[in-house]
Design a protein around this motif. Sequence first.
Motif, mmCIF file in Angstrom:
data_model
loop_
_atom_site.group_PDB
_atom_site.id
_atom_site.type_symbol
_atom_site.label_atom_id
_atom_site.label_comp_id
_atom_site.label_asym_id
_atom_site.label_seq_id
_atom_site.Cartn_x
_atom_site.Cartn_y
_atom_site.Cartn_z
ATOM 1 N N UNK A 60 0.840 -1.190 0.000
ATOM 2 C CA UNK A 60 0.000 0.000 0.000
ATOM 3 C C UNK A 60 0.875 1.240 0.000
ATOM 4 N N UNK A 61 0.414 2.264 -0.713
ATOM 5 C CA UNK A 61 1.166 3.518 -0.771
ATOM 6 C C UNK A 61 1.058 4.307 0.525
ATOM 7 N N UNK A 62 0.190 3.887 1.418
ATOM 8 C CA UNK A 62 -0.034 4.625 2.662
ATOM 9 C C UNK A 62 0.807 4.100 3.821
ATOM 10 N N UNK A 63 1.727 3.156 3.549
ATOM 11 C CA UNK A 63 2.536 2.598 4.627
ATOM 12 C C UNK A 63 4.014 2.729 4.314
ATOM 13 N N UNK A 64 4.844 2.641 5.345
ATOM 14 C CA UNK A 64 6.286 2.688 5.184
ATOM 15 C C UNK A 64 6.866 1.293 5.151
ATOM 16 N N UNK A 65 8.168 1.215 4.862
ATOM 17 C CA UNK A 65 8.801 -0.091 4.733
ATOM 18 C C UNK A 65 8.784 -0.860 6.047
ATOM 19 N N UNK A 66 8.755 -0.130 7.181
ATOM 20 C CA UNK A 66 8.724 -0.803 8.492
ATOM 21 C C UNK A 66 7.383 -1.491 8.726
ATOM 22 N N UNK A 67 6.365 -1.092 7.947
ATOM 23 C CA UNK A 67 5.048 -1.712 8.092
ATOM 24 C C UNK A 67 4.909 -2.989 7.272
ATOM 25 N N UNK A 68 5.880 -3.263 6.402
ATOM 26 C CA UNK A 68 5.822 -4.451 5.549
ATOM 27 C C UNK A 68 6.420 -5.622 6.324
ATOM 28 N N UNK A 69 5.710 -6.718 6.354
ATOM 29 C CA UNK A 69 6.198 -7.897 7.064
ATOM 30 C C UNK A 69 7.467 -8.414 6.399
ATOM 31 N N UNK A 70 8.348 -8.989 7.201
ATOM 32 C CA UNK A 70 9.616 -9.518 6.682
ATOM 33 C C UNK A 70 9.364 -10.572 5.612
ATOM 34 N N UNK A 71 8.358 -11.415 5.807
ATOM 35 C CA UNK A 71 8.065 -12.469 4.828
ATOM 36 C C UNK A 71 7.545 -11.908 3.508
ATOM 37 N N UNK A 106 9.129 -1.305 -18.987
ATOM 38 C CA UNK A 106 7.913 -1.101 -18.191
ATOM 39 C C UNK A 106 7.999 -1.826 -16.855
ATOM 40 N N UNK A 107 8.534 -3.045 -16.874
ATOM 41 C CA UNK A 107 8.655 -3.809 -15.628
ATOM 42 C C UNK A 107 9.684 -3.174 -14.692
ATOM 43 N N UNK A 108 10.797 -2.701 -15.233
ATOM 44 C CA UNK A 108 11.790 -2.007 -14.401
ATOM 45 C C UNK A 108 11.172 -0.759 -13.765
ATOM 46 N N UNK A 109 10.384 -0.018 -14.548
ATOM 47 C CA UNK A 109 9.773 1.206 -14.031
ATOM 48 C C UNK A 109 8.755 0.890 -12.926
ATOM 49 N N UNK A 110 7.996 -0.203 -13.083
ATOM 50 C CA UNK A 110 7.050 -0.590 -12.031
ATOM 51 C C UNK A 110 7.794 -0.935 -10.744
ATOM 52 N N UNK A 111 8.918 -1.615 -10.876
ATOM 53 C CA UNK A 111 9.720 -1.969 -9.705
ATOM 54 C C UNK A 111 10.241 -0.712 -9.008
ATOM 55 N N UNK A 112 10.814 0.219 -9.791
ATOM 56 C CA UNK A 112 11.345 1.452 -9.197
ATOM 57 C C UNK A 112 10.243 2.264 -8.523
ATOM 58 N N UNK A 113 9.079 2.335 -9.142
ATOM 59 C CA UNK A 113 7.969 3.085 -8.564
ATOM 60 C C UNK A 113 7.526 2.472 -7.232
ATOM 61 N N UNK A 114 7.485 1.142 -7.174
ATOM 62 C CA UNK A 114 7.057 0.456 -5.948
ATOM 63 C C UNK A 114 8.038 0.680 -4.807
ATOM 64 N N UNK A 115 9.330 0.430 -5.068
ATOM 65 C CA UNK A 115 10.315 0.556 -3.974
ATOM 66 C C UNK A 115 10.562 2.014 -3.617
ATOM 67 N N UNK A 116 10.409 2.920 -4.597
ATOM 68 C CA UNK A 116 10.558 4.340 -4.271
ATOM 69 C C UNK A 116 9.428 4.805 -3.366
ATOM 70 N N UNK A 117 8.235 4.211 -3.548
ATOM 71 C CA UNK A 117 7.120 4.559 -2.673
ATOM 72 C C UNK A 117 7.390 4.195 -1.221
ATOM 73 N N UNK A 118 8.283 3.231 -1.002
ATOM 74 C CA UNK A 118 8.650 2.841 0.362
ATOM 75 C C UNK A 118 9.951 3.509 0.817
ATOM 76 N N UNK A 119 10.439 4.462 0.031
ATOM 77 C CA UNK A 119 11.626 5.203 0.428
ATOM 78 C C UNK A 119 12.915 4.410 0.336
ATOM 79 N N UNK A 120 12.947 3.385 -0.538
ATOM 80 C CA UNK A 120 14.137 2.543 -0.640
ATOM 81 C C UNK A 120 15.114 3.023 -1.717
ATOM 82 N N UNK A 121 14.673 3.946 -2.580
ATOM 83 C CA UNK A 121 15.569 4.504 -3.603
ATOM 84 C C UNK A 121 16.135 5.794 -3.026
#
Length: 352
Positions: A60-71, A106-121
């Motif tokens: 979800x775009x409304x959560x941070x990486x700490x909210x994502x379960x390790x699994x 397109x797949x690379x861009x989807x990946x970057x958009x997802x991880x950037x939303x969690x502040x990983x980039x």
Amino acid sequence: MASSDEPQSLRALFEAAESKREDVYNAPIATSPQYAADLSAALKLYAQAVAQISAVSLFSANEGIEDVATTALPYLLVDFYIAELVQRTPHLAPKQRLQVLAQSRSAYERFLSLVDGYGLVKGSYGKLLERYRDDEDGFAVVAGADMAAKREGKIANFKAEKALREKLQVLKRNPRYLEHGDEELVRDVHLTSIEFAIHNTFQALDSLNRELPLLRSAPSPTTAPQSSGDDPADTSFRLDQPLGRMRPGGGGPILGPKGEPLQPFTIVGSRADMARGVFRPGHNLPTMSIDEYLEEERKRGGIIEGGGTEPPRRQVDEDDMEAVDMETYKARHWDDFKDDNRKGSGNTLNMG
């Protein structure tokens, strides 16, 4: 045991996709039927995993990486794996390769958009992402025309990749990770894997942008001129055709009635000499052999057949007294001329 109609769990799908991906990466021959089958199977499994991730709203775009379960962290890499696999699709023509690269981008861009939303980039990768979004087609990891700067940039990229790879190896060798599955260490492994994937994504986009102009400028198979070798009856492409066909003008007489050249030609020793000298530096391709030149001279009448003997002298009829007297007079006149003129006395050019 679950029936074949029962949908697989996300974890089982992901593990099966990972297994097929390893088969693709480890395949010795990328064009084998087994490689194509493994590649297709891996992409199908990852696509099913994406569908399940979306269905359960795992991210979800409304959560941070700490909210994502390790699994759940490994599932952030699904689009990255899809991009890499698509880019490995065997291709037959530039047009097909262009389609493959577009899907991969397109797949690379989807990946970057997802991880950037969690502040990983972040850090230097955040700057690369800004540059990529400003100019997707012109993006390069090392920008500018300064060769020294490019060299330093490539060295920095190599060191960053090496550091990430070594960090992953150290983490995975840790007994807490191998034996106890320590959650903190496992989480660190997953986050480092994501950082490594971010690094490789920018390298892949750089490589992709360098390949695209070459593919776009490649001639289309449908518009490329047909090779002369496609027609079995056309021998104009052969190097061993008769010398007459290789002359400018393509045929006709070489010499005129009076011996004047009608076409340019070059005389060579023999066909064997010509064959040995074809690849000699500075060689001008000959157009006529000695044998062919002599044949042209013979046709023109410039060669006396059966030469080597003096022409027979005219026989004088001894009963024709007038003819006998004329021959006697000519012989005496020639003798007198030789007595008065020393041999060679008229040679003013060669005084030797």
